[in-house]
Write a protein that holds these residues in place. Structure first.
Motif, PDB file in Angstrom:
ATOM      1  N   PHE A 254     -21.114  13.004  12.587  1.00 52.42           N
ATOM      2  CA  PHE A 254     -22.443  12.693  13.118  1.00 52.42           C
ATOM      3  C   PHE A 254     -22.916  11.384  12.510  1.00 52.42           C
ATOM      4  CE2 PHE A 254     -24.863  13.748   9.382  1.00 52.42           C
ATOM      5  CZ  PHE A 254     -24.233  14.831   8.801  1.00 52.42           C
ATOM      6  N   THR A 255     -23.818  10.709  13.221  1.00 54.02           N
ATOM      7  CA  THR A 255     -24.097   9.323  12.833  1.00 54.02           C
ATOM      8  C   THR A 255     -25.510   9.103  12.260  1.00 54.02           C
ATOM      9  OG1 THR A 255     -24.782   8.897  15.088  1.00 54.02           O
ATOM     10  CG2 THR A 255     -22.502   8.321  14.533  1.00 54.02           C
ATOM     11  N   ALA A 256     -26.296  10.175  12.114  1.00 53.54           N
ATOM     12  CA  ALA A 256     -27.653   9.987  11.561  1.00 53.54           C
ATOM     13  C   ALA A 256     -27.539   9.397  10.152  1.00 53.54           C
ATOM     14  CB  ALA A 256     -28.360  11.334  11.502  1.00 53.54           C
ATOM     15  N   TYR A 257     -28.561   8.656   9.734  1.00 56.13           N
ATOM     16  CA  TYR A 257     -28.519   8.037   8.400  1.00 56.13           C
ATOM     17  C   TYR A 257     -28.778   9.052   7.290  1.00 56.13           C
ATOM     18  CZ  TYR A 257     -28.454   3.555  10.771  1.00 56.13           C
ATOM     19  OH  TYR A 257     -28.106   2.499  11.562  1.00 56.13           O
ATOM     20  N   PHE A 258     -29.512  10.126   7.628  1.00 57.64           N
ATOM     21  CA  PHE A 258     -29.825  11.114   6.592  1.00 57.64           C
ATOM     22  C   PHE A 258     -28.743  12.185   6.576  1.00 57.64           C
ATOM     23  CE2 PHE A 258     -31.253  14.009   9.901  1.00 57.64           C
ATOM     24  CZ  PHE A 258     -31.763  13.145  10.851  1.00 57.64           C
ATOM     25  N   ASP A 259     -28.380  12.622   5.395  1.00 52.94           N
ATOM     26  CA  ASP A 259     -27.521  13.799   5.269  1.00 52.94           C
ATOM     27  C   ASP A 259     -27.626  14.300   3.841  1.00 52.94           C
ATOM     28  OD1 ASP A 259     -24.716  13.510   3.793  1.00 52.94           O
ATOM     29  OD2 ASP A 259     -25.182  11.574   4.685  1.00 52.94           O
ATOM     30  N   TYR A 260     -27.179  15.554   3.626  1.00 48.85           N
ATOM     31  CA  TYR A 260     -27.382  16.163   2.314  1.00 48.85           C
ATOM     32  C   TYR A 260     -26.345  15.770   1.275  1.00 48.85           C
ATOM     33  CZ  TYR A 260     -31.319  19.169   3.483  1.00 48.85           C
ATOM     34  OH  TYR A 260     -32.563  19.625   3.811  1.00 48.85           O
ATOM     35  N   SER A 261     -25.285  15.074   1.691  1.00 53.97           N
ATOM     36  CA  SER A 261     -24.179  14.849   0.743  1.00 53.97           C
ATOM     37  C   SER A 261     -24.656  14.109  -0.513  1.00 53.97           C
ATOM     38  CB  SER A 261     -23.044  14.094   1.413  1.00 53.97           C
ATOM     39  OG  SER A 261     -23.498  12.838   1.838  1.00 53.97           O
ATOM     40  N   TYR A 262     -25.568  13.155  -0.334  1.00 52.50           N
ATOM     41  CA  TYR A 262     -26.047  12.377  -1.487  1.00 52.50           C
ATOM     42  C   TYR A 262     -26.718  13.298  -2.516  1.00 52.50           C
ATOM     43  CZ  TYR A 262     -25.889   8.616   2.044  1.00 52.50           C
ATOM     44  OH  TYR A 262     -25.516   7.740   3.033  1.00 52.50           O
ATOM     45  N   GLN A 263     -27.503  14.240  -2.022  1.00 55.96           N
ATOM     46  CA  GLN A 263     -28.250  15.118  -2.945  1.00 55.96           C
ATOM     47  C   GLN A 263     -27.414  16.289  -3.440  1.00 55.96           C
ATOM     48  OE1 GLN A 263     -31.954  14.902  -0.269  1.00 55.96           O
ATOM     49  NE2 GLN A 263     -32.797  15.238  -2.301  1.00 55.96           N
ATOM     50  N   TRP A 264     -26.457  16.735  -2.612  1.00 53.47           N
ATOM     51  CA  TRP A 264     -25.565  17.814  -3.076  1.00 53.47           C
ATOM     52  C   TRP A 264     -24.703  17.338  -4.249  1.00 53.47           C
ATOM     53  CZ3 TRP A 264     -24.162  19.673   2.548  1.00 53.47           C
ATOM     54  CH2 TRP A 264     -25.105  20.617   2.956  1.00 53.47           C
ATOM     55  N   GLU A 265     -24.508  16.032  -4.358  1.00 54.70           N
ATOM     56  CA  GLU A 265     -23.756  15.507  -5.514  1.00 54.70           C
ATOM     57  C   GLU A 265     -24.471  15.809  -6.831  1.00 54.70           C
ATOM     58  OE1 GLU A 265     -22.770  11.350  -5.127  1.00 54.70           O
ATOM     59  OE2 GLU A 265     -21.670  11.726  -3.264  1.00 54.70           O
ATOM     60  N   TYR A 266     -25.757  16.145  -6.744  1.00 56.97           N
ATOM     61  CA  TYR A 266     -26.534  16.456  -7.949  1.00 56.97           C
ATOM     62  C   TYR A 266     -26.477  17.940  -8.317  1.00 56.97           C
ATOM     63  CZ  TYR A 266     -28.777  11.859  -8.085  1.00 56.97           C
ATOM     64  OH  TYR A 266     -29.029  10.513  -8.183  1.00 56.97           O
ATOM     65  N   ASP A 267     -25.813  18.745  -7.496  1.00 51.97           N
ATOM     66  CA  ASP A 267     -25.852  20.201  -7.699  1.00 51.97           C
ATOM     67  C   ASP A 267     -25.411  20.587  -9.120  1.00 51.97           C
ATOM     68  OD1 ASP A 267     -26.201  22.896  -6.773  1.00 51.97           O
ATOM     69  OD2 ASP A 267     -24.018  23.074  -6.710  1.00 51.97           O
ATOM     70  N   SER A 268     -24.238  20.081  -9.549  1.00 51.38           N
ATOM     71  CA  SER A 268     -23.725  20.512 -10.868  1.00 51.38           C
ATOM     72  C   SER A 268     -24.607  19.978 -11.999  1.00 51.38           C
ATOM     73  CB  SER A 268     -22.278  20.069 -11.046  1.00 51.38           C
ATOM     74  OG  SER A 268     -22.200  18.690 -10.842  1.00 51.38           O
ATOM     75  N   LYS A 269     -25.185  18.785 -11.801  1.00 50.35           N
ATOM     76  CA  LYS A 269     -26.045  18.217 -12.862  1.00 50.35           C
ATOM     77  C   LYS A 269     -27.298  19.090 -13.060  1.00 50.35           C
ATOM     78  CE  LYS A 269     -24.867  13.594 -11.316  1.00 50.35           C
ATOM     79  NZ  LYS A 269     -25.403  12.385 -10.724  1.00 50.35           N
ATOM     80  N   PHE A 270     -27.896  19.535 -11.960  1.00 49.09           N
ATOM     81  CA  PHE A 270     -29.078  20.408 -12.095  1.00 49.09           C
ATOM     82  C   PHE A 270     -28.674  21.772 -12.660  1.00 49.09           C
ATOM     83  CE2 PHE A 270     -31.375  17.172  -9.882  1.00 49.09           C
ATOM     84  CZ  PHE A 270     -32.705  17.357 -10.220  1.00 49.09           C
ATOM     85  N   LYS A 271     -27.511  22.266 -12.200  1.00 52.69           N
ATOM     86  CA  LYS A 271     -27.006  23.557 -12.679  1.00 52.69           C
ATOM     87  C   LYS A 271     -26.827  23.532 -14.195  1.00 52.69           C
ATOM     88  CE  LYS A 271     -24.436  25.598  -9.228  1.00 52.69           C
ATOM     89  NZ  LYS A 271     -23.241  25.419  -8.438  1.00 52.69           N
ATOM     90  N   GLU A 272     -26.150  22.476 -14.670  1.00 47.08           N
ATOM     91  CA  GLU A 272     -25.876  22.354 -16.119  1.00 47.08           C
ATOM     92  C   GLU A 272     -27.154  22.421 -16.943  1.00 47.08           C
ATOM     93  OE1 GLU A 272     -23.738  18.677 -16.705  1.00 47.08           O
ATOM     94  OE2 GLU A 272     -22.074  19.519 -15.518  1.00 47.08           O
ATOM     95  N   LYS A 273     -28.235  21.867 -16.383  1.00 50.85           N
ATOM     96  CA  LYS A 273     -29.495  21.841 -17.136  1.00 50.85           C
ATOM     97  C   LYS A 273     -30.365  23.066 -16.857  1.00 50.85           C
ATOM     98  CE  LYS A 273     -29.697  17.253 -18.539  1.00 50.85           C
ATOM     99  NZ  LYS A 273     -30.528  16.256 -19.150  1.00 50.85           N
TER     100      LYS A 273
END
Ligand code: NDP
Length: 423
Positions: free
Chosen positions: A132-151
């Motif tokens: 899909f070609t939309a500019y928004f997607d969750y991949s950028y923020q899902w990259e933060y999942d483990s960082k938030f989890k760790e904390k």
């Protein structure tokens, strides 16, 4: 007792602030921090004497992590609600991680200038991989999942109505109504009339970028991309009547497809009037939707930002807008071995929203879930750490809170299915 910073003081933030102030037992200390201080002061002054919540205001440009950290170290928030622009999502998430507090927003990250090489490369890789070609997607923020989890912290992504409540409706339907969901249509209808030939009901830049993107839906494990506005249906909405709706790409399709892989087809439709579509096409044709900076009389300007400056401020539409919104989800699936259909939706009246909080219903339907989502975290009702979307948590206390704070659900067990309108 909790300390919360709200970043932004536009249409959505103003509703969330007023709703937090109706709930002072949870939101004891609130800091309104935005780019234009006078807007924050105006809201604070309006609320003075009407709430037990202690309100402070601060000027902030959320582009800068150091400035955010200075504010966080001073105010000491438990949670930061990012109700400004999605362009700053990652910067604010970084600041929350460094400081050590929870995070919430209402729209998926998108890079402000998609032509910057660092983003272009990621974007093109994702277009190729996902389709899909939309500019928004969750991949950028899902990259933060483990960082938030760790904390041990939560980053609650997309907690407005859609995204947000739409996903809670999916979790709710799966928990109470279905053993298996086969198809889902999310229908977003704004039956409101503000009397302008053209105005957007939320931030014009984000709205126009979203609506002018190619549409997409998810079916049998694959994305199907379609030219913008090329799939059109009529649908009769409760409380509104018949409207034209168009298939769009929307961020919650991505997260629902990931979290509920059993759902074979997910589509999102939004209603638009002809005047809106004609204006948008015209702006697009003359280059006014472009995010690429151009030089004008020796100064660099971004065309879509210039257009935003000409359009009515969504926060100013409240007193002029009449009619209702109707947003919800229609499901087909199986319960106890039998096929069934189910529709869950909310109707929200623009004039009633204005009477209650001084805002139109699109800001209301976004600001109320943002407050309720924050409340889920602060009350310890949603505890799983990580960068998560709403459907990953128990929907019951959230839907109960929405019922209580102004967005009650309506259910139908015999809905008209979208495909029935094809005939
Ligand atoms: P507005 O344009 O009305 O408000 C945006 C606010 O953010 C303004 O107060 C603006 O400040 C502030 N802001 C912008 N840039 C910065 C910055 N760099 N630093 C600090 N503050 C900044 O937008 P809306 O309230 O309509 O929308 C807010 C968000 O909600 C958007 O991301 C939108 O996509 C999302 N949304 C989500 C929906 C959902 O259902 N999930 C539905 C509708 C909206 P200033 O006053 O200086 O311009």
């Amino acid at each position: 007792m909790s300390r919360v910073i709200i970043i932004g003081c536009g249409g959505v933030a103003q509703v969330a602030i007023k709703k937090c102030c109706q709930n002072s037992e949870i939101f004891t200390d609130l800091c309104i921090a935005s780019r234009t201080l006078s807007r924050c002061e105006k809201v604070k002054n309006e609320l003075e004497g009407k709430t037990k919540t202690n309100i402070t205001v601060r000027k902030i440009d959320a582009e800068y992590v150091d400035d955010l950290l200075f504010l966080f170290n001073d105010f000491k928030p438990d949670l930061v609600m990012n109700l400004g622009m999605p362009y700053q999502n990652l910067i604010i998430m970084d600041a929350c991680l460094i400081y050590g507090c929870h995070y919430l927003d209402t729209a998926a990250y998108e890079p402000e200038d998609i032509n910057e090489p660092i983003w272009r490369e990621k974007y093109e890789k994702r277009v190729k991989e996902k389709g899909f070609t939309a500019y928004f997607d969750y991949s950028y923020q899902w990259e933060y999942d483990s960082k938030f989890k760790e904390k041990g912290l939560i980053a609650l992504l997309g907690c407005g109505f859609d995204p947000g409540v739409s996903q809670a409706y999916v979790a709710y339907a799966r928990k109470h109504e279905f053993d298996r969901i086969d198809t889902l249509d999310i229908l977003d209808c704004n039956g409101g009339d503000h009397g302008y030939p053209f105005a957007t009901n939320f931030n014009p830049e984000i709205n126009l970028r979203e609506v002018s993107s190619a549409g997409a839906y998810y079916e049998n494990g694959k994305w199907h991309s379609i030219p913008a506005m090329s799939i059109h249906q009529k649908y009769v909405f409760d409380g509104v009547g018949e409207k034209d709706m168009y298939l769009l790409h929307h961020e919650e399709i991505e997260s629902i497809a990931k979290n509920y892989p059993e759902i074979k087809r997910i589509r999102f439709y939004m209603t638009f009037g002809q005047s809106y579509l004609t204006h948008m096409k015209c702006f697009e044709n003359v280059g006014l939707l472009s995010t690429k900076p151009i030089m004008y009389e020796g100064k660099e300007i971004v065309p879509i930002q210039f257009l935003k400056a000409l359009l009515p401020d969504p926060a100013s539409l409240g007193p002029r807008t009449k009619g209702k919104t109707n947003i919800g989800c229609i499901f087909k699936g199986v319960k106890d071995g039998k096929e069934k259909t189910y529709y869950i939706y909310n109707m929200c009246d623009h004039e009633q929203s204005y009477k209650e909080v001084g805002s139109q219903a699109v800001s209301y339907t976004t600001g109320v879930p943002a407050m309720c989502g924050a409340m889920m975290i602060l009350k310890g009702l949603w505890t799983t750490p990580g960068a998560k979307t709403v459907e990953e948590y128990d929907p019951d206390p959230f839907i109960e809170a929405l019922d209580k704070y102004g967005l009650p659900k309506t259910e139908s067990y015999n809905p008209v299915m979208v495909e029935d309108n094809d005939r």
